[in-house]
Design a protein around this motif. Structure first.
Motif, PDB file in Angstrom:
ATOM      1  N   VAL A 139       0.822  -1.202   0.000  1.00 19.46           N
ATOM      2  CA  VAL A 139       0.000   0.000   0.000  1.00 19.46           C
ATOM      3  C   VAL A 139       0.860   1.258   0.000  1.00 19.46           C
ATOM      4  CG1 VAL A 139      -0.201   0.160   2.503  1.00 19.46           C
ATOM      5  CG2 VAL A 139      -2.030   1.061   1.041  1.00 19.46           C
ATOM      6  N   ASP A 140       2.107   1.156   0.495  1.00 25.05           N
ATOM      7  CA  ASP A 140       3.011   2.304   0.523  1.00 25.05           C
ATOM      8  C   ASP A 140       4.007   2.263  -0.637  1.00 25.05           C
ATOM      9  OD1 ASP A 140       4.317   0.083   1.494  1.00 25.05           O
ATOM     10  OD2 ASP A 140       5.388   1.167   3.082  1.00 25.05           O
ATOM     11  N   ILE A 141       3.585   1.699  -1.769  1.00 29.56           N
ATOM     12  CA  ILE A 141       4.461   1.548  -2.920  1.00 29.56           C
ATOM     13  C   ILE A 141       5.027   2.891  -3.382  1.00 29.56           C
ATOM     14  CG2 ILE A 141       2.477   1.642  -4.490  1.00 29.56           C
ATOM     15  CD1 ILE A 141       5.794  -0.218  -5.089  1.00 29.56           C
ATOM     16  N   PHE A 142       4.289   3.979  -3.173  1.00 31.49           N
ATOM     17  CA  PHE A 142       4.723   5.285  -3.661  1.00 31.49           C
ATOM     18  C   PHE A 142       5.932   5.836  -2.899  1.00 31.49           C
ATOM     19  CE2 PHE A 142       0.485   4.803  -5.264  1.00 31.49           C
ATOM     20  CZ  PHE A 142       0.504   5.419  -6.498  1.00 31.49           C
ATOM     21  N   SER A 143       6.228   5.244  -1.769  1.00 25.93           N
ATOM     22  CA  SER A 143       7.406   5.670  -0.999  1.00 25.93           C
ATOM     23  C   SER A 143       8.453   4.569  -0.927  1.00 25.93           C
ATOM     24  CB  SER A 143       6.986   6.087   0.417  1.00 25.93           C
ATOM     25  OG  SER A 143       6.381   5.001   1.118  1.00 25.93           O
ATOM     26  N   LYS A 144       8.257   3.512  -1.695  1.00 29.47           N
ATOM     27  CA  LYS A 144       9.165   2.373  -1.667  1.00 29.47           C
ATOM     28  C   LYS A 144      10.313   2.546  -2.666  1.00 29.47           C
ATOM     29  CE  LYS A 144       7.532  -0.858   1.224  1.00 29.47           C
ATOM     30  NZ  LYS A 144       8.364  -1.514   2.250  1.00 29.47           N
ATOM     31  N   SER A 145      11.398   1.843  -2.394  1.00 30.09           N
ATOM     32  CA  SER A 145      12.528   1.755  -3.325  1.00 30.09           C
ATOM     33  C   SER A 145      12.687   0.308  -3.759  1.00 30.09           C
ATOM     34  CB  SER A 145      13.820   2.224  -2.641  1.00 30.09           C
ATOM     35  OG  SER A 145      14.164   1.335  -1.576  1.00 30.09           O
ATOM     36  N   LEU A 146      13.500   0.086  -4.762  1.00 28.22           N
ATOM     37  CA  LEU A 146      13.740  -1.278  -5.222  1.00 28.22           C
ATOM     38  C   LEU A 146      14.296  -2.133  -4.085  1.00 28.22           C
ATOM     39  CD1 LEU A 146      13.999  -3.419  -7.473  1.00 28.22           C
ATOM     40  CD2 LEU A 146      16.267  -2.470  -7.975  1.00 28.22           C
ATOM     41  N   GLN A 147      15.256  -1.560  -3.343  1.00 31.63           N
ATOM     42  CA  GLN A 147      15.891  -2.315  -2.255  1.00 31.63           C
ATOM     43  C   GLN A 147      14.886  -2.668  -1.154  1.00 31.63           C
ATOM     44  OE1 GLN A 147      17.115   0.490  -3.652  1.00 31.63           O
ATOM     45  NE2 GLN A 147      18.742  -0.570  -4.829  1.00 31.63           N
ATOM     46  N   SER A 148      13.967  -1.743  -0.859  1.00 28.17           N
ATOM     47  CA  SER A 148      13.005  -2.017   0.215  1.00 28.17           C
ATOM     48  C   SER A 148      12.014  -3.093  -0.203  1.00 28.17           C
ATOM     49  CB  SER A 148      12.272  -0.741   0.613  1.00 28.17           C
ATOM     50  OG  SER A 148      11.510  -0.228  -0.471  1.00 28.17           O
ATOM     51  N   LEU A 149      11.654  -3.140  -1.488  1.00 28.12           N
ATOM     52  CA  LEU A 149      10.763  -4.206  -1.973  1.00 28.12           C
ATOM     53  C   LEU A 149      11.440  -5.562  -1.846  1.00 28.12           C
ATOM     54  CD1 LEU A 149       9.170  -2.648  -5.198  1.00 28.12           C
ATOM     55  CD2 LEU A 149       8.110  -2.948  -2.953  1.00 28.12           C
ATOM     56  N   ILE A 150      12.710  -5.604  -2.207  1.00 25.26           N
ATOM     57  CA  ILE A 150      13.462  -6.862  -2.106  1.00 25.26           C
ATOM     58  C   ILE A 150      13.589  -7.273  -0.645  1.00 25.26           C
ATOM     59  CG2 ILE A 150      15.696  -7.957  -2.515  1.00 25.26           C
ATOM     60  CD1 ILE A 150      15.979  -6.170  -4.993  1.00 25.26           C
ATOM     61  N   ALA A 151      13.815  -6.270   0.214  1.00 24.86           N
ATOM     62  CA  ALA A 151      13.932  -6.546   1.653  1.00 24.86           C
ATOM     63  C   ALA A 151      12.624  -7.082   2.221  1.00 24.86           C
ATOM     64  CB  ALA A 151      14.352  -5.275   2.398  1.00 24.86           C
ATOM     65  N   ASP A 152      11.505  -6.684   1.626  1.00 23.95           N
ATOM     66  CA  ASP A 152      10.196  -7.175   2.068  1.00 23.95           C
ATOM     67  C   ASP A 152       9.944  -8.624   1.658  1.00 23.95           C
ATOM     68  OD1 ASP A 152       9.581  -4.801   3.266  1.00 23.95           O
ATOM     69  OD2 ASP A 152       8.345  -4.052   1.611  1.00 23.95           O
ATOM     70  N   GLY A 153      10.795  -9.142   0.740  1.00 22.52           N
ATOM     71  CA  GLY A 153      10.642 -10.531   0.327  1.00 22.52           C
ATOM     72  C   GLY A 153      10.287 -10.731  -1.124  1.00 22.52           C
ATOM     73  N   LEU A 154      10.258  -9.641  -1.912  1.00 25.08           N
ATOM     74  CA  LEU A 154       9.963  -9.783  -3.337  1.00 25.08           C
ATOM     75  C   LEU A 154      11.181 -10.289  -4.096  1.00 25.08           C
ATOM     76  CD1 LEU A 154       7.838  -6.719  -4.556  1.00 25.08           C
ATOM     77  CD2 LEU A 154       7.166  -9.120  -4.451  1.00 25.08           C
ATOM     78  N   ASN A 155      10.949 -11.155  -5.050  1.00 27.18           N
ATOM     79  CA  ASN A 155      11.993 -11.569  -5.978  1.00 27.18           C
ATOM     80  C   ASN A 155      12.533 -10.332  -6.692  1.00 27.18           C
ATOM     81  OD1 ASN A 155      12.493 -12.137  -9.034  1.00 27.18           O
ATOM     82  ND2 ASN A 155      12.886 -14.110  -8.036  1.00 27.18           N
ATOM     83  N   GLU A 156      13.832 -10.282  -6.951  1.00 29.06           N
ATOM     84  CA  GLU A 156      14.444  -9.082  -7.541  1.00 29.06           C
ATOM     85  C   GLU A 156      13.837  -8.734  -8.895  1.00 29.06           C
ATOM     86  OE1 GLU A 156      18.836  -7.291  -8.851  1.00 29.06           O
ATOM     87  OE2 GLU A 156      18.680  -9.222  -7.810  1.00 29.06           O
ATOM     88  N   GLU A 157      13.591  -9.732  -9.742  1.00 26.47           N
ATOM     89  CA  GLU A 157      13.036  -9.471 -11.066  1.00 26.47           C
ATOM     90  C   GLU A 157      11.612  -8.926 -10.973  1.00 26.47           C
ATOM     91  OE1 GLU A 157      14.660  -9.546 -13.962  1.00 26.47           O
ATOM     92  OE2 GLU A 157      16.391  -9.900 -12.658  1.00 26.47           O
ATOM     93  N   ILE A 158      10.853  -9.464 -10.041  1.00 22.77           N
ATOM     94  CA  ILE A 158       9.489  -8.960  -9.842  1.00 22.77           C
ATOM     95  C   ILE A 158       9.539  -7.528  -9.326  1.00 22.77           C
ATOM     96  CG2 ILE A 158       7.347  -9.248  -8.539  1.00 22.77           C
ATOM     97  CD1 ILE A 158       7.878 -12.235  -8.478  1.00 22.77           C
ATOM     98  N   ALA A 159      10.436  -7.266  -8.379  1.00 28.02           N
ATOM     99  CA  ALA A 159      10.567  -5.926  -7.812  1.00 28.02           C
ATOM    100  C   ALA A 159      10.949  -4.912  -8.884  1.00 28.02           C
ATOM    101  CB  ALA A 159      11.606  -5.935  -6.690  1.00 28.02           C
ATOM    102  N   LYS A 160      11.848  -5.293  -9.781  1.00 29.30           N
ATOM    103  CA  LYS A 160      12.247  -4.399 -10.868  1.00 29.30           C
ATOM    104  C   LYS A 160      11.073  -4.104 -11.799  1.00 29.30           C
ATOM    105  CE  LYS A 160      17.171  -5.620 -11.138  1.00 29.30           C
ATOM    106  NZ  LYS A 160      18.214  -6.273 -11.998  1.00 29.30           N
TER     107      LYS A 160
END
Length: 335
Positions: A188-209
């Motif tokens: 829900v806070d995607i607008f303040s997220k970074s690539l690194q924070s998405l990966i840190a949350d558990g997203l696969n790197e390719e999906i996060a990109k």
């Protein structure tokens, strides 16, 4: 069927059966209410026995009702269907009849908002297109005129609205499931997220990109109210879906997030933006149903790079709310 059908001397035995209403329909008990409503409506249809445009339209309506009943899984009298189809093909106003052009003068007014005028417009178009398909030159301005009248007729608009509602209802489960799945990949806070924070949350790197690169996916975390207020420049810019090659789940999730109507859309630009998404989505759904949708449009390979069908985010209901007071303040509230 109506009791006032005229019978010629050469009428067959089936015509008499129609007059006497001796057709015996046997349906399951669960369809009783449907049958009663259906039969009441059919009884309200006028005569099908003359050469008039009204009778011609009544025949087509009888056939449409029978086909709808058959497509709904109910049994129909196939002899009755055959009788009506033959009556339609032999009618002077049917496009296959060479004398159809001679009957155009018998067509009534096309200038009112009535159902009769609506049917007359369709009949005019049908006859002109038959003439054109037969290699006969027609006045294209006349055909365009009737097409425009058809598009602007209230009856046609109502038919389009009904078809849209039926389409939404028939695909609601898939659209809603797709939205839930995509929200599991987009916080829900995607607008303040970074690539690194998405990966840190558990997203696969390719999906996060992919999620960071394709910001139109972020729409799934906006409220329908906020989307309705977005400027058209944002819709055609930041949230433009054209050329993004979204898979059917991604595009379904985006579409399911959109409002029914937009605010401040005097030029219909926002409506056209949504319509473009809807048209593309319908193509994907048809291809999926026909078994010809490509693998990458069924699901983009990045989502298949893990053994999980969903992402790490458990909150599937919250959306961002922009409160414009001094700048904006992101909040997460139930949708």
């Amino acid at each position: 069927m109506n009791n006032n059908i005229e019978i010629n001397n050469d009428s067959n035995e089936y015509d008499n059966e129609l007059i006497e209403n001796d057709i015996d329909h046997e349906y399951d008990e669960e369809y009783d209410d449907f049958d009663e409503e259906y039969d009441n409506y059919r009884n309200s249809i006028g005569s099908v026995a003359s050469d008039s445009s009204t009778a011609y339209n009544n025949i087509k309506l009888e056939i449409e009702l029978l086909e709808h009943k058959q497509n709904s899984g109910l049994s129909i009298d196939l002899e009755e269907m055959k009788y009506l189809q033959e009556k339609l093909s032999n009618h002077p106003l049917h496009p296959s009849n060479e004398s159809a052009d001679n009957y155009r003068n018998s067509i009534g007014s096309v200038d009112s908002d009535s159902s009769t005028a609506y049917n007359n417009i369709k009949l005019e178009i049908e006859l002109l297109e038959h003439k054109q398909n037969s290699g006969i030159q027609i006045d294209m301005s006349e055909l365009n005129y009737f097409h425009e009248k058809l598009l602007n007729h209230p009856k046609h608009q109502s038919a389009l609205e009904l078809a849209h509602i039926e389409w939404i209802e028939s695909n609601y489960t898939f659209l809603s499931t797709s939205l839930s799945i995509m929200r599991s990949y987009i916080p829900v806070d995607i607008f303040s997220k970074s690539l690194q924070s998405l990966i840190a949350d558990g997203l696969n790197e390719e999906i996060a990109k992919r999620i960071m690169r394709k910001q139109s996916l972020w729409i799934v975390r906006l409220s329908s109210h906020e989307i309705s207020m977005l400027h058209e420049a944002d819709l055609y810019g930041r949230y433009n879906t054209s050329g993004e090659n979204f898979d059917i789940v991604e595009l379904s999730a985006i579409y399911q997030s959109l409002p029914e109507k937009f605010t401040n859309d005097l030029k219909n630009k926002k409506y056209e933006w949504k319509l473009d998404i809807e048209i593309n989505l319908k193509r994907l759904l048809v291809d999926k149903e026909n078994g010809i949708l490509s693998v990458d449009r069924i699901r983009n390979p990045v989502y298949l790079s893990t053994n999980k069908d969903e992402g790490p985010y458990k909150d599937r209901s919250s959306v961002r709310i922009n409160e414009i007071v001094k700048g904006y303040r992101p909040n997460a509230l139930p949708r």
